[in-house]
Design a protein around this motif. Structure first.
Motif, PDB file in Angstrom:
ATOM      1  N   THR A 177       0.831  -1.206   0.000  1.00  0.00           N
ATOM      2  CA  THR A 177       0.000   0.000   0.000  1.00  0.00           C
ATOM      3  C   THR A 177       0.861   1.250   0.000  1.00  0.00           C
ATOM      4  O   THR A 177       0.577   2.222  -0.719  1.00  0.00           O
ATOM      5  N   ILE A 178       1.926   1.251   0.788  1.00  0.00           N
ATOM      6  CA  ILE A 178       2.821   2.411   0.828  1.00  0.00           C
ATOM      7  C   ILE A 178       3.452   2.640  -0.542  1.00  0.00           C
ATOM      8  O   ILE A 178       3.561   3.789  -1.014  1.00  0.00           O
ATOM      9  N   ARG A 179       3.860   1.582  -1.208  1.00  0.00           N
ATOM     10  CA  ARG A 179       4.455   1.741  -2.536  1.00  0.00           C
ATOM     11  C   ARG A 179       3.443   2.294  -3.537  1.00  0.00           C
ATOM     12  O   ARG A 179       3.776   3.124  -4.392  1.00  0.00           O
ATOM     13  N   ALA A 180       2.188   1.851  -3.431  1.00  0.00           N
ATOM     14  CA  ALA A 180       1.147   2.363  -4.331  1.00  0.00           C
ATOM     15  C   ALA A 180       0.867   3.836  -4.052  1.00  0.00           C
ATOM     16  O   ALA A 180       0.695   4.635  -4.982  1.00  0.00           O
ATOM     17  N   LEU A 181       0.826   4.216  -2.787  1.00  0.00           N
ATOM     18  CA  LEU A 181       0.605   5.618  -2.445  1.00  0.00           C
ATOM     19  C   LEU A 181       1.777   6.486  -2.888  1.00  0.00           C
ATOM     20  O   LEU A 181       1.594   7.631  -3.313  1.00  0.00           O
ATOM     21  N   SER A 182       2.986   5.943  -2.792  1.00  0.00           N
ATOM     22  CA  SER A 182       4.152   6.687  -3.243  1.00  0.00           C
ATOM     23  C   SER A 182       4.121   6.887  -4.754  1.00  0.00           C
ATOM     24  O   SER A 182       4.422   7.972  -5.261  1.00  0.00           O
ATOM     25  N   ALA A 183       3.738   5.833  -5.504  1.00  0.00           N
ATOM     26  CA  ALA A 183       3.653   5.952  -6.958  1.00  0.00           C
ATOM     27  C   ALA A 183       2.576   6.946  -7.377  1.00  0.00           C
ATOM     28  O   ALA A 183       2.678   7.552  -8.447  1.00  0.00           O
ATOM     29  N   SER A 184       1.551   7.121  -6.540  1.00  0.00           N
ATOM     30  CA  SER A 184       0.470   8.061  -6.842  1.00  0.00           C
ATOM     31  C   SER A 184       0.717   9.443  -6.242  1.00  0.00           C
ATOM     32  O   SER A 184      -0.179  10.290  -6.306  1.00  0.00           O
ATOM     33  N   SER A 185       1.875   9.655  -5.623  1.00  0.00           N
ATOM     34  CA  SER A 185       2.270  10.961  -5.061  1.00  0.00           C
ATOM     35  C   SER A 185       1.276  11.449  -4.019  1.00  0.00           C
ATOM     36  O   SER A 185       0.838  12.606  -4.045  1.00  0.00           O
ATOM     37  N   VAL A 186       0.916  10.584  -3.086  1.00  0.00           N
ATOM     38  CA  VAL A 186      -0.011  10.950  -2.008  1.00  0.00           C
ATOM     39  C   VAL A 186       0.797  11.416  -0.804  1.00  0.00           C
ATOM     40  O   VAL A 186       1.588  10.636  -0.248  1.00  0.00           O
ATOM     41  N   PRO A 187       0.645  12.661  -0.354  1.00  0.00           N
ATOM     42  CA  PRO A 187       1.376  13.118   0.842  1.00  0.00           C
ATOM     43  C   PRO A 187       0.817  12.456   2.089  1.00  0.00           C
ATOM     44  O   PRO A 187      -0.394  12.467   2.328  1.00  0.00           O
ATOM     45  N   LEU A 188       1.690  11.887   2.897  1.00  0.00           N
ATOM     46  CA  LEU A 188       1.252  11.098   4.046  1.00  0.00           C
ATOM     47  C   LEU A 188       2.378  11.022   5.058  1.00  0.00           C
ATOM     48  O   LEU A 188       3.549  10.902   4.694  1.00  0.00           O
ATOM     49  N   LEU A 189       2.022  11.079   6.340  1.00  0.00           N
ATOM     50  CA  LEU A 189       2.963  10.888   7.440  1.00  0.00           C
ATOM     51  C   LEU A 189       2.544   9.646   8.216  1.00  0.00           C
ATOM     52  O   LEU A 189       1.370   9.504   8.574  1.00  0.00           O
ATOM     53  N   LEU A 190       3.493   8.759   8.463  1.00  0.00           N
ATOM     54  CA  LEU A 190       3.205   7.517   9.173  1.00  0.00           C
ATOM     55  C   LEU A 190       4.072   7.447  10.418  1.00  0.00           C
ATOM     56  O   LEU A 190       5.293   7.589  10.345  1.00  0.00           O
ATOM     57  N   LEU A 191       3.425   7.223  11.553  1.00  0.00           N
ATOM     58  CA  LEU A 191       4.108   7.068  12.837  1.00  0.00           C
ATOM     59  C   LEU A 191       4.010   5.618  13.290  1.00  0.00           C
ATOM     60  O   LEU A 191       2.909   5.059  13.383  1.00  0.00           O
ATOM     61  N   LEU A 192       5.165   5.014  13.568  1.00  0.00           N
ATOM     62  CA  LEU A 192       5.216   3.640  14.045  1.00  0.00           C
ATOM     63  C   LEU A 192       6.152   3.559  15.232  1.00  0.00           C
ATOM     64  O   LEU A 192       7.100   4.346  15.350  1.00  0.00           O
ATOM     65  N   PRO A 193       5.917   2.605  16.151  1.00  0.00           N
ATOM     66  CA  PRO A 193       6.907   2.381  17.214  1.00  0.00           C
ATOM     67  C   PRO A 193       8.152   1.736  16.627  1.00  0.00           C
ATOM     68  O   PRO A 193       8.094   1.005  15.635  1.00  0.00           O
ATOM     69  N   GLY A 194       9.297   2.017  17.207  1.00  0.00           N
ATOM     70  CA  GLY A 194      10.544   1.455  16.691  1.00  0.00           C
ATOM     71  C   GLY A 194      11.643   1.565  17.713  1.00  0.00           C
ATOM     72  O   GLY A 194      11.525   2.247  18.734  1.00  0.00           O
ATOM     73  N   CYS A 195      12.731   0.873  17.445  1.00  0.00           N
ATOM     74  CA  CYS A 195      13.894   0.929  18.322  1.00  0.00           C
ATOM     75  C   CYS A 195      15.140   0.771  17.468  1.00  0.00           C
ATOM     76  O   CYS A 195      15.098   0.265  16.344  1.00  0.00           O
ATOM     77  N   ALA A 196      16.264   1.193  17.976  1.00  0.00           N
ATOM     78  CA  ALA A 196      17.519   1.157  17.231  1.00  0.00           C
ATOM     79  C   ALA A 196      17.987  -0.278  17.050  1.00  0.00           C
ATOM     80  O   ALA A 196      17.787  -1.137  17.908  1.00  0.00           O
TER      81      ALA A 196
END
Length: 505
Positions: free
Chosen positions: A84-103
């Motif tokens: 889905t992210i790749r499809a949104l990127s190909a369609s130039s959709v501005p979007l911010l995604l927040l996910l939990p993460g660690c180093a």
């Protein structure tokens, strides 16, 4: 002030207004960010899954032109979510995604994002947050940006206010990106102006990049100035106003050889002429060895059209006649099917008029449980409170259904899935009314209702109509002449909740 407050305060200052949360689990990560967003004055909506949140954010971005943020609960994207992210990127959709993460944790989620960042400390978080917003919404081709927050950052206390942190606009990276944008040269404008004015059958191909650049008004001014006809791709259909001459409603590939000079604006379609120019902000979109005769110009489309119009006026070039006749006749929009009333017929219903017989009836919520992808929220009054303006199966009167065959559809925003097989046929029949827009969805299948809800948030007060595949069973079928084949689509509309009466004093 904790780290979540810092994130939401900085993004609210940059222009963020809408948050969509994955409420699949009641995690402290989502809870902290949602509460911080409300404290920063942002609107927060709960969705049934991350896919539904991404679809709602896509609908909001398409309708408003500004990014929305989605918050996920898992540190890693699934394969479907990454697609889905790749499809949104190909369609130039501005979007911010927040996910939990660690180093130190490996991630497959970097594909398709314009930028990725991991925040672990509060002292230097302002610059990466502003950079993510800048790359997603303002620099070059728009697209998704990923920000990972360490749990200690999201819930920990910050000793510094956002205003005291170094800003991204003061960094060398920001200045380097501004300097790297190529200038528009006069010799390029002269060659393109000469090609358009000297061609016998010039054509302007309007792609979705025109809308992403916010250049619809500049395009309309250039078309009025030059008289050159335009051929829109499905993504660029809404960029043409009623004043622009549409040369064809056929796919661009079928126009090959019918123009002798083509100016391609923000489209990935092959050029319909062997000579011309291709304009795009993304240098990768200009790398076409098969189009060596076309001049590639890397530029913001809005700035390019403004400069080209000024150059056209400065050289006192005359406007052209609309698509001069040559050996081959000009392409005309396909005629309505047999038995279908035209929009010019006196008895055609006027969609959008004050006649209430043409308005959709009250929406009926589907009975039984809702699938997880539908995004229907829970019944409590917290973050996951159910919005009552869900798209549902809406009974549409026969007058409105007949109006669809007279090349008009109800609603201000028309949402249809990108790549739908019936889309070329629909574009051959559809005539957008003033102020009406056609938006193409690239998000996950099954979450179109969430995209419609997000579009209603991005354009408050606009009527939202959703075209769904016939197999979905939602809405009502659009009739079509059997001689032309079945238009496999159903029409549903977003029902807005009735305003609550104010209590008497």
């Amino acid at each position: 002030m904790n780290g979540s407050d810092v994130v939401m305060t900085i993004w609210a200052e940059k222009g963020l207004r809408q948050i969509y949360c994955d409420r699949v689990s009641d995690s402290a990560f989502v809870r902290e960010l949602a509460e911080a967003a409300r404290r920063a004055g942002l609107s927060v909506r709960g969705c049934a899954s991350l896919a539904a949140a991404l679809s709602a954010a896509e609908g909001y971005a398409l309708a408003s032109g500004s990014p929305a943020a989605a918050i996920g609960t898992s540190a890693e994207l699934s394969r479907a979510e990454a697609a889905t992210i790749r499809a949104l990127s190909a369609s130039s959709v501005p979007l911010l995604l927040l996910l939990p993460g660690c180093a130190g944790r490996p991630s497959r989620a970097g594909s398709g994002f314009k930028s990725t960042a991991l925040l672990q400390q509060h002292d230097n978080c302002r610059s990466p947050l502003e950079k993510a917003y800048f790359l997603a919404a303002r620099h070059g081709r728009k697209g998704p940006a990923l920000v990972r927050l360490a749990p200690s950052f999201a819930c920990g206390r910050s000793l510094r206010l956002p205003a005291s942190m170094p800003a991204y606009e003061d960094s060398g990276d920001y200045m380097d990106r501004l300097v790297s944008e190529p200038p528009i040269r006069d010799e390029q404008l002269d060659r393109i102006a000469d090609g358009l004015s000297g061609a016998r059958r010039p054509l302007i191909v309007v792609g979705g990049g025109v809308l992403h650049a916010g250049a619809a008004a500049e395009l309309g001014q250039f078309l009025a100035l030059t008289g050159i006809p335009a051929a829109p791709t499905p993504g660029g259909w809404s960029a043409l106003t009623g004043d622009g001459a549409i040369a064809s409603a056929l796919p661009i590939r079928e126009l090959r050889g019918r123009a002798d000079y083509a100016l391609v604006l923000g489209s990935g379609e092959p050029a319909p002429a062997s000579a011309g120019a291709r304009i795009d902000i993304d240098p990768a979109a200009l790398e076409r060895p098969e189009e060596a005769a076309l001049e590639p110009v890397q530029s913001d489309i809005r700035l390019f059209l403004t400069a080209l119009s000024a150059r056209w006026l400065a050289r006192e070039l005359l406007p052209l006649a609309a698509f001069e006749k040559a050996e081959e006749p000009a392409v005309a929009p396909p005629a309505p099917a047999a038995g279908v009333r035209s929009t010019d017929a006196p008895d055609s219903p006027a969609v959008g008029s004050t006649d209430t017989s043409n308005r959709p009836a009250a929406a009926c919520r589907p009975a039984g449980p809702v699938s997880p992808g539908s995004g229907s929220p829970a019944a409590d009054g917290s973050l996951h409170a159910p919005p009552s303006d869900r798209p549902a199966a809406v009974p549409v009167p026969a007058a409105v259904a007949d109006a669809a065959m007279s090349c008009t559809l109800p609603g201000t925003l028309l949402l249809v899935r990108r790549g739908w097989p019936g889309l070329p046929e629909l574009l051959g029949l559809l005539r957008l009314r003033p102020g009406q827009r056609l938006l193409l969805l690239a998000g996950p299948p099954g979450c179109e209702a969430d995209a419609a809800l997000g579009a209603s948030h991005g354009a408050p007060g606009a009527g939202v109509s959703l075209l769904l595949p016939a197999a979905s069973g939602a809405g009502v079928p659009l009739p079509h002449s059997p001689s032309q084949g079945a238009l496999s689509a159903r029409l549903a509309q977003l029902r807005r909740p009735a305003p609550h009466p104010k209590p008497k004093a």
